[in-house]
Design an enzyme around this catalytic site. Structure first.
Site, PDB file in Angstrom:
ATOM      1  N   ARG A  89     -10.832 -22.016 -21.964  1.00 52.18           N
ATOM      2  CA  ARG A  89     -10.690 -20.792 -21.164  1.00 52.18           C
ATOM      3  C   ARG A  89     -11.956 -19.940 -21.186  1.00 52.18           C
ATOM      4  O   ARG A  89     -12.400 -19.474 -20.122  1.00 52.18           O
ATOM      5  CB  ARG A  89      -9.476 -19.995 -21.639  1.00 52.18           C
ATOM      6  CG  ARG A  89      -8.134 -20.610 -21.274  1.00 52.18           C
ATOM      7  CD  ARG A  89      -6.987 -19.807 -21.860  1.00 52.18           C
ATOM      8  NE  ARG A  89      -7.088 -19.734 -23.320  1.00 52.18           N
ATOM      9  CZ  ARG A  89      -6.407 -18.884 -24.078  1.00 52.18           C
ATOM     10  NH1 ARG A  89      -5.576 -18.012 -23.530  1.00 52.18           N
ATOM     11  NH2 ARG A  89      -6.537 -18.898 -25.380  1.00 52.18           N
ATOM     12  N   ASN A 115      -3.644 -20.388 -20.240  1.00 51.13           N
ATOM     13  CA  ASN A 115      -2.962 -21.573 -20.777  1.00 51.13           C
ATOM     14  C   ASN A 115      -1.507 -21.544 -20.344  1.00 51.13           C
ATOM     15  O   ASN A 115      -0.909 -20.473 -20.213  1.00 51.13           O
ATOM     16  CB  ASN A 115      -2.998 -21.574 -22.311  1.00 51.13           C
ATOM     17  CG  ASN A 115      -4.334 -22.005 -22.875  1.00 51.13           C
ATOM     18  OD1 ASN A 115      -5.163 -22.574 -22.174  1.00 51.13           O
ATOM     19  ND2 ASN A 115      -4.543 -21.731 -24.156  1.00 51.13           N
TER      20      ASN A 115
END
Length: 764
Positions: free
Chosen positions: A20, A38
């Site tokens: 990320r 996520n």
């Protein structure tokens, strides 16, 4: 501006590896707005920008961080009136029933963190639990997906102000690092020498044990001083506790062996760095790369001659040493003040799983350990170190554990089967293999299922996997053996939801699946024990498989039978196996063989065994043949660990230079070994050295394989005997004109059985 919005779904190893933050940085570089998060399938991205910038954004996303692995990358354009003003990392999405995310693996300390660890000006200088988005514990501390801090054993460590700033800083390596911490807010290093004072401790996890001042007083310095003074310590690592001591101190190693009741099984050696490792073992470029990789395994390598180590205490009578480098900050801190290697072996009761809690260390090792260096973060999922070796010029994983992903998405397997299932593997070197949705998940090495603790650990790991993915498979695959512990997990063995796969066929299928083989394949399966279709103990099999009929095999050859004199006792008292071969080769005249080994049995005992030989359990295992030849040559008459006879014989054989084949015959699919035994006895009477006999025996096995393999183009080698590098090399040389397939990432030993069973189920 003509803005477009796309949705990206990325699956694979994309959680717990800094993915990320990587997406955020790529978005910033290209001026992309939107968000990333996520979820239970992996990583979801909403990206908004011009057509050109979105294309460049997508291309750069495919250059993922080192520890990540993209297995699926899907993109779709959507219509929306919403205009995003920036790019953000959103809170993970939960609640869906469909889980595709991958459990991340534990990763060795990265170079950037190591530099900080050694930098006196850095605020994490000498901090034993530093990590970043690119390294650190993952699998060992997670209890659910998606991978967020609250899903790990770091949940109750609240980040301090500085750590929070790093966590939210897109320019930091610790941007959204879920296990981020420092000396002020993270786990604490602890030390005790007085284990007896904890004997009355109630069973509890390490984070619940009350921390007193004496536990925190100079823990690292005390441990280093103790090691220098010859102490045996329990050291809490990433996946469990290890026992460590000075590998140059033979008295301490002898004491460790005596206290742990481990007379001869080799210990691994942790070296400070590659330079130290290369002073003890021969390392090729690929072996150096393996040692320094993020997996950080134990690498089995050839020991150098005349090294400054008590090798007979570390690895008795072997020419190989298992070496490993530091992979956690605590290891590096120890070696900052030590100039000698360490014995490094799992802290476990023989045959049981590695210990993960201080309470168990106190209960099991208070009479062995002179001290414990530990910390107050819990290990949720214990995991051993991985073990690797170069065999036939190729990397082979012998124990697949820490550092390896459980998800086998990169293997070319048919995943169209709708039903989820679990393949339970074998009793020794146990693993299980799960098919859940479109995932194939291979568990880490779980040891031998010979104790209640081992069976419980197997069940807990299975529950972890099924719980992570919110699935409870009701189809099962079992080995044929009627007494394997895994059968206790299946309520109705004869129901339609249970498949059984013969042990050696599963070995073969694991090789076929790993190498994506098609057509006709000859499987050469040599191992120690496997329950055969006829109820006998198999282990020297030649099986033919054809992709047009993938659920069947034909057995075209196997070694001739010999009895296990006294049943299972013969597996440890291997002189009995040698006696059985003498009976088979000489009949009533076995005393005329003239081998010194016979002196180990009284005339009365010899006669008793001869009379009962026809009533004993039969086997034709090549693993047991290795044991028998080892005993016949006087190498050892009893073994203290599995495979000892074969390992000693391989080490002996490496000391000879040339080889010749003993005689053998093949009649009606049976390999007759009696003439080979008579010739070995003649060599022993003539004074031929055991190392030459050992080398000739290895070569004879390769010649047998060559003769049977003549009509076949594709040959697949599997079974624990092919952990033997010399045997494998001889086979490759003899079959130079064939396509010979070895294992690589799937163990050739019983650790790969569950994978072969899973392949069978996928073809059903």
């Amino acid at each position: 501006m003509n803005l477009k919005t796309i949705l990206l779904r990325i699956q694979g190893v994309v959680q717990g590896v800094g993915f990320r933050p990587f997406v955020y940085q790529v978005a910033q570089r290209h001026g992309i707005c939107g968000y990333v998060r996520n979820d239970l399938q992996g990583v979801f991205i909403c990206a908004q920008g011009t057509e050109d910038t979105l294309e460049r954004f997508k291309e750069d996303l495919k250059c993922a961080p080192k520890a990540a692995r993209i297995l699926s990358f899907e993109s779709e354009s959507v219509q929306t009136k919403e205009i995003y003003r920036d790019f953000s990392i959103q809170k993970s999405l939960q609640g869906t029933d469909v889980i595709e995310a991958t459990i991340p693996a534990d990763i060795a300390l990265c170079e950037e963190c190591l530099k900080e660890l050694r930098d006196p000006q850095n605020r994490r200088y000498n901090y034993a639990f530093m990590s970043c988005a690119n390294c650190g514990a993952r699998y060992s501390l997670i209890h659910r997906l998606p991978y967020d801090r609250e899903s790990t054993s770091m949940a109750h460590f609240i980040m301090c102000k500085k750590c929070k700033e790093e966590y939210h800083n897109p320019r930091s390596r610790r941007f959204h690092s879920e296990i981020n911490c420092c000396k002020d807010c993270g786990p604490k290093l602890l030390w005790t020498q007085n284990l007896e004072s904890f004997k009355d401790l109630q069973e509890m996890v390490d984070s619940a044990i009350p921390i007193t001042e004496n536990l925190c007083e100079n823990p690292l310095q005390n441990a280093i001083l103790a090691l220098k003074n010859g102490a045996i310590l329990a050291l809490k690592g990433i996946g469990g506790y290890a026992l460590i001591c000075n590998a140059c101190n033979s008295d301490t190693i002898v004491r460790l062996r005596k206290l742990k009741q481990r007379p001869r099984k080799p210990f691994a050696l942790m070296c400070r760095d590659l330079k130290m490792a290369e002073s003890f073992v021969e390392l090729s470029a690929i072996e150096r790369e393996m040692l320094a990789s993020q997996i950080a395994p134990i690498v089995l390598a050839e020991a150098k001659n005349s090294i400054a180590l008590p090798t007979q205490e570390i690895a008795p009578n072997l020419t190989t040493l298992g070496v490993i480098l530091p992979y956690a900050p605590l290891h590096y801190l120890l070696f900052s003040k030590l100039d000698f290697p360490l014995i490094f072996t799992s802290a476990n009761v023989s045959g049981e799983p590695i210990i993960k809690d201080f309470y168990r260390i106190v209960q099991e090792f208070s009479g062995i350990c002179d001290g414990v260096l530990w910390y107050d973060r819990d290990i949720l999922n214990p995991i051993d170190d991985s073990l690797m070796r170069i065999i036939g010029g190729k990397i082979q994983v012998l124990r697949r554990a820490r550092g390896f992903l459980c998800d086998l998405q990169d293997m070319n397997l048919n995943r169209e089967k709708k039903e989820d299932f679990i393949a339970f593997g074998a009793q020794q070197k146990a693993t299980f293999c799960l098919k859940i949705q479109n995932k194939i998940l291979l568990s880490p090495h779980l040891g031998d299922l010979d104790t209640l603790a081992s069976v419980q650990n197997f069940a807990e790991t299975r529950n972890l996997f099924c719980g992570q993915y919110k699935r409870n498979p009701q189809e099962f695959v079992l080995d044929l053996h009627p007494q394997y512990a895994q059968r206790s997990f299946v309520e109705h063995e004869n129901s339609e939801n249970v498949k059984e796969v013969q042990h050696h066929f599963a070995h073969l299928l694991s090789n076929i699946a790993e190498n994506s083989l098609q057509g006709t394949v000859l499987g050469v399966i040599f191992d120690g024990t496997g329950f055969g279709n006829d109820g006998k103990i198999w282990g020297g099999e030649f099986l033919v498989w054809d992709s047009n009929n993938p659920l069947e095999f034909s057995r075209i050859a196997h070694f001739d039978d010999f009895p296990l004199l006294g049943g299972e006792r013969a597996l440890m008292e291997i002189g009995r196996l040698a006696l059985a071969l003498l009976f088979g080769a000489f009949g009533r005249e076995y005393r005329d063989s003239g081998v010194l080994m016979l002196r180990e049995f009284s005339a009365e005992i010899q006669e008793v065994f001869y009379k009962i030989k026809d009533k004993q359990v039969l086997c034709h295992s090549v693993g047991r043949l290795f044991d028998a030849i080892s005993a016949l040559c006087g190498v050892c008459l009893s073994v203290s660990y599995e495979g000892e006879g074969g390992m000693l014989l391989e080490s002996l054989a490496q000391q000879a230079k040339n080889q010749m084949s003993y005689s053998f015959a093949i009649a009606e699919g049976q390999i007759i070994w009696s003439e080979m035994i008579r010739e070995i006895c003649d060599d022993l009477k003539c004074g031929v050295l055991p190392n030459q006999i050992a080398r000739n025996f290895h070569y004879t096995l390769a010649r047998i394989i060559k003769e049977i393999a003549q009509p076949f183009k594709q040959i697949a080698l599997s079974g624990g005997c092919f952990q033997n590098a010399l045997l494998t090399q001889f086979v490759l040389e003899e079959l130079w004109d064939k396509e010979v397939y070895l294992h690589s990432s799937i163990p050739c030993n019983d650790g790969g059985i569950s994978f072969g069973q899973a392949y069978y189920a996928l073809q059903s």
